[in-house]
Design an enzyme around this catalytic site. Structure first.
Site, PDB file in Angstrom:
ATOM      1  N   GLU A 100      45.251  69.000  38.375  1.00  0.00           N
ATOM      2  CA  GLU A 100      45.732  68.920  36.989  1.00  0.00           C
ATOM      3  C   GLU A 100      44.586  68.696  36.001  1.00  0.00           C
ATOM      4  OE1 GLU A 100      48.877  66.101  34.441  1.00  0.00           O
ATOM      5  OE2 GLU A 100      48.325  65.579  36.498  1.00  0.00           O
ATOM      6  N   LYS A 113      53.632  71.529  32.336  1.00  0.00           N
ATOM      7  CA  LYS A 113      54.255  70.308  32.843  1.00  0.00           C
ATOM      8  C   LYS A 113      55.522  70.008  32.050  1.00  0.00           C
ATOM      9  CE  LYS A 113      52.596  65.707  34.286  1.00  0.00           C
ATOM     10  NZ  LYS A 113      51.377  64.876  34.309  1.00  0.00           N
ATOM     11  N   CYS A 129      51.978  67.415  38.855  1.00  0.00           N
ATOM     12  CA  CYS A 129      52.069  65.967  39.065  1.00  0.00           C
ATOM     13  C   CYS A 129      53.481  65.418  38.888  1.00  0.00           C
ATOM     14  CB  CYS A 129      51.065  65.241  38.151  1.00  0.00           C
ATOM     15  SG  CYS A 129      50.591  63.602  38.773  1.00  0.00           S
ATOM     16  N   SER A 170      46.479  61.839  40.014  1.00  0.00           N
ATOM     17  CA  SER A 170      47.243  60.622  40.279  1.00  0.00           C
ATOM     18  C   SER A 170      46.304  59.480  40.637  1.00  0.00           C
ATOM     19  CB  SER A 170      48.227  60.882  41.427  1.00  0.00           C
ATOM     20  OG  SER A 170      49.005  59.736  41.695  1.00  0.00           O
ATOM     21  N   GLY A 227      25.061  38.195  37.536  1.00  0.00           N
ATOM     22  CA  GLY A 227      24.820  36.763  37.601  1.00  0.00           C
ATOM     23  C   GLY A 227      25.291  36.250  38.947  1.00  0.00           C
ATOM     24  N   LEU A 228      24.358  35.815  39.785  1.00  0.00           N
ATOM     25  CA  LEU A 228      24.685  35.424  41.155  1.00  0.00           C
ATOM     26  C   LEU A 228      24.774  33.908  41.235  1.00  0.00           C
ATOM     27  CD1 LEU A 228      25.158  36.941  43.827  1.00  0.00           C
ATOM     28  CD2 LEU A 228      22.748  36.571  44.367  1.00  0.00           C
ATOM     29  N   SER A 229      25.985  33.414  41.500  1.00  0.00           N
ATOM     30  CA  SER A 229      26.239  31.976  41.418  1.00  0.00           C
ATOM     31  C   SER A 229      26.177  31.260  42.758  1.00  0.00           C
ATOM     32  CB  SER A 229      27.622  31.746  40.806  1.00  0.00           C
ATOM     33  OG  SER A 229      28.637  32.203  41.688  1.00  0.00           O
ATOM     34  N   ILE A 263      31.849  33.323  45.964  1.00  0.00           N
ATOM     35  CA  ILE A 263      32.294  34.523  46.669  1.00  0.00           C
ATOM     36  C   ILE A 263      32.484  35.716  45.748  1.00  0.00           C
ATOM     37  CG2 ILE A 263      34.768  33.978  46.548  1.00  0.00           C
ATOM     38  CD1 ILE A 263      34.942  35.030  49.473  1.00  0.00           C
ATOM     39  N   ASP A 264      32.903  35.495  44.486  1.00  0.00           N
ATOM     40  CA  ASP A 264      33.156  36.616  43.583  1.00  0.00           C
ATOM     41  C   ASP A 264      31.881  37.400  43.285  1.00  0.00           C
ATOM     42  OD1 ASP A 264      35.861  35.933  43.405  1.00  0.00           O
ATOM     43  OD2 ASP A 264      35.522  34.597  41.713  1.00  0.00           O
ATOM     44  N   ASN A 274      31.820  25.271  28.563  1.00  0.00           N
ATOM     45  CA  ASN A 274      31.713  26.622  28.008  1.00  0.00           C
ATOM     46  C   ASN A 274      30.307  26.920  27.479  1.00  0.00           C
ATOM     47  OD1 ASN A 274      34.359  27.252  28.587  1.00  0.00           O
ATOM     48  ND2 ASN A 274      35.136  26.722  26.556  1.00  0.00           N
ATOM     49  N   LYS A 291      42.176  36.597  25.216  1.00  0.00           N
ATOM     50  CA  LYS A 291      40.931  36.735  25.969  1.00  0.00           C
ATOM     51  C   LYS A 291      40.842  38.113  26.625  1.00  0.00           C
ATOM     52  CE  LYS A 291      39.916  31.935  27.306  1.00  0.00           C
ATOM     53  NZ  LYS A 291      39.638  31.028  28.448  1.00  0.00           N
TER      54      LYS A 291
END
Length: 550
Positions: A41, A112, A148, A189, A301-303, A306-307, A384, A523
């Protein structure tokens, strides 16, 4: 007679690039002695082109490119997707069309009929629905050519409040009156990890209902936040998949009409672990976001959590280690293990990293704000400030070295506002913003499936923002197993509070979580674009008012 399926990765507005992809596929189909090659498509402009469809010169380039493709179609027929102009005096100015090209010209077109306007889709904004149906006669076959959603007139939704039939007409029912021999569905899709099975069932049910073989051609790759999984299929008249193309890969494959019509199952459709698919999807999303934007390098940014660890691994797989750098920014509250774990991960991946303590700038902020804050208790303000210092440092490195900042917030945090606006929410692309925390742990296990890439100490560590002494995520949030169960039921399933249930879930916690979700809409409106891997991601597919009382 032979038919070729072209599962390709298109680039929105890159007419030259898309044309080259299509030319190459036509050449391969000719080499395979194919008679018909089918694309997905809106393959000519790339999907979804959004408001570019409002620009006259964009539509003119579509027509020009279609004519150039037609010139390649001597000795072979191709079906491509492109917008076309509605010449009727009433209605929207465009159709979403399938164009059949042969011997240098367009010999057949259809458009479509069912235009989705839910989730990330808003096609009725641009297109007029087709209201006439006709099969296309190709050699000795009558082809029911659909686009589709035309086969999605019956589908299940996560939201129990939604109807299963959104449309008053079924294009395939209309085409079936003309006794077609084969159903073709050209689609774009997007991937949703809980929907791959449902998507396949829609096509299988249509094949069974009409007792016809079916070919579905889906695009692959990613455009902005949308990721397309490919997985194009050939399904026999009994609703059995006789061939499925790979997930997230470009493939051009040719089949004889005899094998399509006979429908003998030569391979079982391989089951794919949803976490494996999420992993592939996110790598595809990062790679194409950078490649199609003309970008090469990123910073994270490596803390030591795990994220950011998972994001670093995904970035290395997507871009290559030489295009990824990390910045470690410990504070007075960072544990020693967070720093050593982050260093171990970066060195294990052979990624360039730097360490900058935020202590000096944090002290400077404390000093300059002291006269204003006299007599007031320390609170989230000071937390913060630390997050925003880190964002300034990351953006400084981003600007100086020309690397895009990847945001590492997960969906659980984004849902409840557990992040600092202009702080750890900063970034040009949110990598895991549609992945719940519990699935982050599963992703880390998948990354470590063959060897320890992410240190086990990172995976086993209790989640903490480390912005004050002894801080844990559970000081503010429920356990992530409980939180994610509530979030999934409220966001994806859209259940009311009184219907949200599960182990360890009580009404008070549900009400608190829902309040946090609704309050923090402001946010999310300011967040980076989120790679979409679910049926209800934050972004264009979930439209909520910022100012509301609900």
């Amino acid at each position: 007679m032979k038919i070729t399926i072209a599962q390709l990765n298109y680039h929105i507005g890159n007419f030259s690039g898309n044309k080259t992809l299509i030319f190459d596929a036509i050449r391969k189909a000719k080499a395979d002695k194919s008679d018909l090659v089918i694309f997905s498509e809106l393959s000519v402009p790339g999907y979804p082109p959004l408001d570019l469809l409002d620009r006259q010169e964009f539509i003119e380039k579509c027509y020009k490119t279609v004519n150039e493709i037609a010139e390649q179609c001597y000795g072979i027929t191709a079906i491509v997707g492109s917008p076309t102009i509605n010449t009727n005096p009433e209605g929207k100015k465009l159709y979403n069309s399938a164009l059949v090209l042969s011997e240098g010209k367009i010999i057949f077109s259809t458009s479509k009929a069912l235009l989705p306007t839910y989730d990330i889709f808003d096609e009725y904004r641009y297109f007029e629905p087709q209201n006439k149906f006709s099969v296309f006669r190709f050699r000795n076959l009558k082809l029911a050519l659909t686009i589709c959603e035309d086969l999605w007139d019956e589908q299940s939704f996560d939201n129990e409040f939604e109807k299963k039939r959104l449309y008053t007409i079924s294009p395939m029912n209309e085409l079936a009156k003309q006794d077609p021999d084969l159903i073709i569905n050209m689609s774009a899709s997007p991937f949703a990890y809980r929907k791959t099975g449902d998507k396949a069932e829609i096509f299988k049910n249509k094949a069974r209902k009409h007792k016809l073989p079916l070919i579905t051609i889906n695009q692959t790759g990613a455009n902005s936040e949308l990721i397309f999984d490919g997985a194009s299929k050939i399904i026999n008249r009994n609703g059995e998949i006789i061939r499925q193309l790979p997930f997230f890969e470009e493939v051009v494959e040719t089949f004889t009409v005899e094998e399509i019509m006979e429908g003998i199952v030569k391979q079982e459709a391989e089951y794919k672990d949803p976490i494996e698919l999420i992993h592939k999807a996110l790598i595809t999303g990062i790679r194409d976001y950078f490649r199609k934007s003309g970008l090469t390098d990123c910073i994270i940014g490596l803390s030591g959590g795990i994220d950011s660890a998972v994001c670093l691994c995904l970035a290395v797989d997507a871009l290559g280690k030489e295009h990824v750098r990390a910045l470690l920014m410990p504070s007075r509250y960072s544990s020693e293990s967070s720093v050593t774990d982050a260093v171990k991960l970066a060195e294990g991946l052979d990624v360039k990293y730097d360490i900058i303590s935020i202590e000096k700038p944090f002290r400077a902020f404390e000093e300059v704000l002291s006269p204003l804050f006299t007599g007031r208790q320390r609170n989230v303000t000071e937390e913060n400030i630390q997050a925003r210092i880190r964002a300034v440092l990351l953006m400084a490195v981003s600007n100086k070295f020309g690397c895009i900042l990847l945001n590492t917030s997960n969906k659980s945090e984004a849902a409840v506002g557990y992040g600092t606006l202009y702080g750890d929410m900063a970034g040009g692309l949110s990598v895991i913003g549609d992945v719940y925390k519990t699935d982050i742990y599963k992703l880390s296990g998948y990354i470590n499936r063959e060897k320890e890439v992410i240190p086990v100490s990172i995976i086993n560590k209790l989640p903490s923002a480390e912005l004050k002494p002894g801080q844990l995520d559970t000081d503010t949030l429920p356990d992530y197993n409980i939180l994610d169960a509530i979030l999934y039921q409220y966001i994806e399933l859209q259940k009311p509070a009184e219907k949200i249930t599960g182990k360890g879930i009580d009404r008070e916690t549900v009400e608190k979580v829902i309040s946090m979700i609704n309050f923090n809409e402001f946010k999310r409106y300011q967040a980076a674009p989120v790679l979409r891997i679910s049926s209800k991601a934050f972004g264009d597919g979930r439209r909520m008012p910022i100012v509301a009382k609900y």
